[in-house]
Write a protein that holds these residues in place. Structure first.
Motif: not given
Length: 872
Positions: A8-10, A34-43
Motif C-alpha cells: 500500500y503506497i501513497r 509505504i509513504g512519505r508521511v504515515v499518520t492516523h485519522k483521529v482516534g
C-alpha cells in the motif's frame, strides 16, 4: 481484482478503518504501508493481527492514534511490527501478549449421611440338590458417612508471548513508546464449594487453583541511524520478502514529485489536500512545494540511483554539476521544462488564440470520455470508448512530437547564441588588451579610484581579462539558480589588483540570495559554493564601475564595463544552452509518455471482456491522455504569460496554474484500488476542479488589455557620433561600433517603461553605389527600463540581432515609425517591445564592403531609436 500480495503506497498514508480492513485481509506475506508521511485519522489505531505489518516512511506521526499489535485473543501472541522512518512523532506501539485463560472451577463437596437401623428380612435359599427353603435375617445398625470438602480449582493457563517490534529512525521528535511485554498467566480456577444440606457440617470450600505462568517477553529493537546508514538499509527491507517493493515506491515518488513540481508556483494558493502536512507548525507555505518535489526526486534516486526520469527532473529543478567538483549549471526550470525568464517573441494574441482553440476539444473529450466510461455496459461500449481514446492519445502524441521539435530548434539557437557570445567576448578582450597597452604608453595613464584604493587601467583591465579567460575553463561560473551571481575561483580573484578585488567582490547579501535560492528546492547551497570561490554580483559590479567613471577614464571604464557585461552574457548563454538541452530532455520524456498512453489506448480496443479492471483502465487512460494534452496547452499558455510579463513587467504566476489538468497520484491510486471511497463520481469531480484552474488564464488577457488601454506615446532617442568619438574609429577599423543607452540619463524624466519600437542608422559621408546598405544591429541580453517610481527594472533576456538598412545621408525628422508594427503586434524587429536601455552594437557585414561601401569620407554616425512610453 486486487492482487493478493502488494504494498500500500501513497504520498500520505492515513490509518483509517478501511485501511485496517486492508491490513487484516488474507495475505501471502507481510503488509507494507509505504509513504512519505504515515499518520492516523483521529482516534483510529492501526490494528495488527495475523499479518506482520511493515511501515516505511519519511515521517511516522502517531499523534492521533497508535499501532495496536497486542494479542487479539486470550493467551495469544503479540503481533509483529517493523517501523522504519526518518523521523517519528509520538510513536506508540503495543505488541503485548494476551493474558492466559482462567483455570477451571474445582468440584463441589458432597454432604454426609446419618446412622440408621435396617429391618430384618427373609431370603429364599436353594441347596445344591435343588431343595428350596426360607431363611430369616435379623436387622442391623448402619453408621452414617462424613461430608466431603470442595476440590481445588484448576490451574490458570499460560500467558501469551510478546510480539516483536523493530523500530528504526534517524530522529525522534519524542521518544517512541514501545512495548512487547508477555501476557500474564491466567488466574487459577476457584475452589469447589463446600457441601450443603443435612449432615454437611464441617465441609469446607476447596482451595483456588494456582496462577498460570506468564508468557515470554517479546523483542523490542530500537535503532537510531545516520542518514547514510538509513539509506543503505532501505532497499534491503523493501525487498526482503521477494518482490522488489523499492521498485514500486521509486516510480510513485517520482510521480508525486512531478505533482509537487507542478504545484511549485508561489503565486497560486495551496491545494486543500496538502495544507495539513506541509509544515509541522500547520502553517502552509506554498514555496515548500519546490523543496517537496526535490525531496521526492532525491528519495527516488536513493532507491533507484540510475532512474533517468528522476535524474532529469532533479537536474531540471535544481541544476547539477557535470562532474564531481565542477560548477553547477541548469536548473530553475518549471515543471514543463521551461525557465521562468524564458525569452519569447512577445506575441500574446498568437499564443492565447492557439491555446483557446486547443482547449475546447480537450475539455469536450474529457467530459464525453468520463461520461461514457461511467455508463458503459458492454464490450461494444468499451470498444467505442477505446476508439475515442486511441484517436485522442494519437493527437496528444502528435502534440508532444511538435513540442519536442520546437525544443530542438531552441537548443540549436541556444548553442548558436553561446558561440556568438564567446566571439563577442573574445573581441572585447582583444580591445581591452589593446587599451591597456595604449594607456601604459601615455605620460599620465588614466586611473581609477574606488574608496581609498587608486589603480591604473592596466590593473583593473587585467583583472577583467583574467575573469573572462577563466570562463571557458570553469574558473568562473554562474550560480545555477541565481543567474546574476557568479562564482570566481579564488586563484583568479587573489591574483587581481586590490581595486579589482574591491570592484568584483560580493557580500553577505549575495550569499544569502544563493542560500535562499537553493533552500527553496531543498538543496544545501554549500554543495554549489563549495571549494575556493568568491562571489561576484554582476549588477553590483556595473554600479561600481559607474561610480569610478571620470572624464579622464570614461572610455576605458566603458570598455571594461563592456567586457564585464559580455562575460556575464557568456555565462548566461552557457546556462541557457544547458537549459535548452534540458528542455529537449523534458520533451523527449513527454513524448515517450504520450506514446505509452497511445499504446494503452490501442490495447483497450482489443479487449474482449468488459470488467471492472477494463473500465478503470479506460478511466485512467482518459486522464493520462487529457494530462498529456494539458502539458501542450500549458506550453502555449506559458508563452502567452511570458509575452505579458515582457510587455508589462508584471509577474503573472498567480494566473498560471501549472497543475491544471492534473490530480494527486494518491487519488488515482485510491480510485484504481477502490480505497477510501474514491469512485467515478469523486474522480470526475476532482478532474473537473483541476481543469477549471486553467480558466484563470483569462486574467492574463485582462492584464494585457489593461496595459494597452493606457496611452502609449512615441518618441526618439537620437545619438550622434563625430570623428572624435571612439565609435567612428571603431567602425572604420573593426567594421562595428558599440554604444550604451542609459534608461535614466538618456530618456526624459517623465517617460516611463520606454520600449524599443524601431531603429534608424545613417553613415553620413560614407558612400555605396546603391546609396544604402544592410547592417546588423544587436542588443545585448540586459534590457532596462525606468518605471513610474523611478526604479530601473532589468530583464535578462536573449541578445537579439536584427538586419536593417542604413542611409548615407542625414536622417530626416519625419522618418521614423512609418510602417513599423504597433507595440501590441510584433513582426519585424527582433528586440521589439523590450526595454530600450542596455548595450547596443552595430556591425556592417564584409559583403557590404565587397560591394562598394567606402567609409573614408565618414563624418558622422546617426543612430535614432524609436520607442514608446507611458507618461508620468
Amino acid at each position: 481484482m486486487l492482487p493478493d500480495y502488494f504494498p500500500y503506497i501513497r504520498d500520505t498514508v492515513t490509518i483509517t478503518e478501511e485501511l485496517n480492513e486492508f491490513c487484516t485481509r488474507p495475505s501471502n506475506g507481510p503488509v507494507f504501508l509505504i509513504g512519505r508521511v504515515v499518520t492516523h485519522k483521529v482516534g483510529c489505531n492501526l490494528r495488527v493481527t495475523a499479518n506482520r505489518v511493515v511501515i516505511v516512511a519519511d515521517v511516522y506521526d502517531g499523534t492521533n492514534g497508535m499501532i495496536d499489535a497486542s494479542a487479539s485473543s486470550r493467551a495469544g501472541p503479540g503481533g509483529s511490527v517493523i517501523v522504519m522512518c526518518r523521523r517519528s512523532i509520538n510513536a506508540r506501539v503495543d505488541a503485548s501478549g494476551g493474558t492466559g485463560t482462567a483455570g477451571a472451577a474445582g468440584a463441589g463437596g458432597s454432604p454426609g449421611t446419618g446412622d440408621y437401623h435396617s429391618d430384618g428380612y427373609s431370603e429364599t435359599v436353594t441347596d445344591a440338590d435343588g431343595t428350596t427353603y426360607e431363611v430369616w435375617h435379623d436387622g442391623v445398625d448402619i453408621p452414617g458417612t462424613l461430608p466431603t470438602n470442595g476440590d481445588q480449582g484448576g490451574p490458570g493457563g499460560p500467558g501469551g508471548n510478546g510480539g516483536s517490534i523493530w523500530f528504526t529512525s534517524i530522529e525522534d521528535a519524542t521518544p517512541p513508546d514501545l512495548s512487547a511485554a508477555c501476557g500474564a498467566g491466567g488466574p487459577g480456577g476457584p475452589g469447589g464449594a463446600a457441601a450443603e444440606g443435612p449432615f454437611s457440617q464441617g465441609s469446607v470450600e476447596g482451595d483456588p487453583g494456582v496462577h498460570g505462568p506468564g508468557g515470554a517477553d517479546g523483542q523490542v529493537n530500537v535503532t537510531t541511524l545516520e542518514e547514510a546508514d538509513y539509506v543503505a538499509g532501505l532497499r534491503p527491507l523493501l525487498d526482503s520478502t521477494g518482490p522488489s517493493f523499492a521498485n514500486y515506491w521509486a516510480p510513485y515518488r517520482i510521480a508525486t514529485g512531478e505533482h509537487f513540481y507542478h504545484l511549485y508556483n508561489s503565486g497560486v494558493p495551496d491545494p486543500a489536500e496538502y495544507l495539513h502536512h506541509l509544515d509541522d507548525s500547520g502553517v502552509p507555505d506554498h514555496a515548500k512545494y519546490g523543496a517537496l518535489a526535490a525531496i521526492e526526486f532525491k528519495r527516488a534516486l536513493e532507491l533507484q540511483p540510475d532512474n533517468a526520469n528522476a535524474i532529469r527532473l532533479q537536474r531540471q529543478l535544481v541544476g547539477f554539476a557535470p562532474a564531481p567538483g565542477a560548477v553547477w549549471v541548469g536548473g530553475g526550470a518549471n515543471a514543463l521544462g521551461l525557465p521562468p525568464d524564458m525569452d519569447v517573441v512577445p506575441n500574446f494574441d498568437k499564443y492565447i488564440d492557439a491555446f483557446t482553440s486547443s482547449l475546447t476539444p480537450v475539455l469536450q473529450f474529457l467530459e464525453i470520455g468520463l461520461s461514457e466510461i461511467n455508463t458503459g455496459k458492454g464490450v461494444g461500449d468499451l470498444a467505442e470508448i477505446a476508439g475515442q481514446l486511441s484517436l485522442q492519445a494519437a493527437a496528444a502524441r502528435g502534440d508532444a512530437e511538435s513540442t519536442l521539435g520546437i525544443a530542438k530548434t531552441e537548443q540549436t539557437q541556444a548553442d548558436s547564441d553561446l558561440a556568438y557570445a564567446q566571439t563577442q567576448l573574445d573581441q572585447a578582450t582583444t580591445a581591452i588588451s589593446k587599451a591597456i597597452v595604449e594607456a601604459q604608453q601615455q605620460p599620465h595613464p588614466p586611473s581609477f579610484s574606488f574608496g581609498e584604493i587608486v589603480a591604473t587601467v592596466a590593473e583593473v583591465g587585467g583583472a577583467i581579462l583574467s575573469v573572462a579567460a577563466a570562463v571557458p575553463t570553469a574558473g568562473a561560473s554562474l550560480v545555477a539558480l541565481a543567474p546574476n551571481l557568479m562564482l570566481l575561483a579564488d586563484t583568479v580573484f587573489d591574483s587581481a589588483a586590490p581595486i579589482a578585488q574591491a570592484l568584483l567582490r560580493g557580500d553577505d547579501a549575495d550569499l544569502a540570495k544563493i542560500n535562499a535560492a537553493y533552500n527553496a528546492v531543498d538543496q544545501d547551497a554549500s554543495a554549489v559554493t563549495s571549494g575556493a570561490h568568491t562571489i561576484v554580483n554582476f549588477v553590483t559590479v556595473a554600479q561600481r564601475l559607474v561610480e569610478v567613471t571620470t572624464a579622464q577614464n570614461s572610455p576605458h571604464v566603458a570598455l571594461i564595463r563592456r567586457g564585464t557585461e559580455l562575460t556575464h552574457e557568456l555565462l548566461l548563454a552557457r546556462n541557457r544552452a544547458v537549459l535548452a538541452r534540458q528542455r529537449v530532455d523534458a520533451g523527449t520524456a513527454r513524448l515517450a509518455s504520450a506514446q505509452n498512453v497511445a499504446a494503452q489506448a490501442d490495447a483497450l480496443k482489443h479487449k474482449q471482456e468488459l470488467d471492472a479492471e477494463a473500465l478503470k483502465q479506460a478511466g485512467l487512460t482518459a486522464i493520462s491522455t487529457a494530462q498529456s494534452k494539458a502539458d501542450a496547452l500549458l506550453g502555449l499558455a506559458f508563452r502567452a504569460k511570458r509575452s505579458v510579463e515582457i510587455y508589462t513587467l508584471k509577474n503573472e504566476d498567480a494566473h498560471f496554474p501549472l497543475d491544471a489538468g492534473r490530480i494527486c497520484p494518491d487519488l488515482s491510486a485510491d480510485y484504481y484500488y477502490e480505497m477510501n471511497e474514491i469512485d467515478d463520481i469523486r474522480l470526475a469531480s476532482e478532474l473537473t476542479s483541476s481543469w477549471e484552474k486553467i480558466l484563470t488564464l483569462v486574467n492574463l488577457k485582462t492584464d494585457y488589455i489593461d496595459y494597452f488601454d493606457q496611452p502609449l506615446n512615441p518618441d526618439w532617442i537620437r545619438r550622434s557620433f563625430s570623428p572624435s568619438d571612439p565609435q567612428v574609429a571603431e567602425l572604420k577599423s573593426l567594421h562595428r561600433f558599440t554604444f550604451t543607452i542609459d534608461p535614466v540619463a538618456d530618456v526624459p524624466a517623465d517617460h516611463f517603461d520606454a520600449k524599443i519600437k524601431s531603429i534608424r542608422l545613417a553613415l553620413i559621408g560614407a558612400s555605396h553605389p546603391e546609396g544604402e546598405i544592410s547592417y546588423d544591429v544587436r542588443h545585448d541580453g540586459k534590457y532596462q527600463q525606468r518605471r513610474a517610481d523611478n526604479s530601473v527594472t532589468t530583464q535578462w533576456l536573449l541578445p537579439k540581432v536584427a538586419t536593417r538598412f542604413a542611409k548615407m545621408t542625414p536622417l530626416l525628422p519625419d522618418e521614423g515609425f512609418g510602417d513599423d508594427p504597433p507595440l501590441d503586434a510584433p513582426k519585424s524587429l527582433a528586440f521589439w517591445g523590450r526595454g530600450v536601455g542596455g548595450s547596443w552594437q552595430v556591425t556592417i557585414p564584409q559583403q557590404q564592403f565587397d560591394t562598394g561601401l567606402n567609409l573614408n569620407g565618414l563624418t558622422r554616425i546617426q543612430v535614432w531609436i524609436g520607442y514608446q512610453f507611458l507618461h508620468g
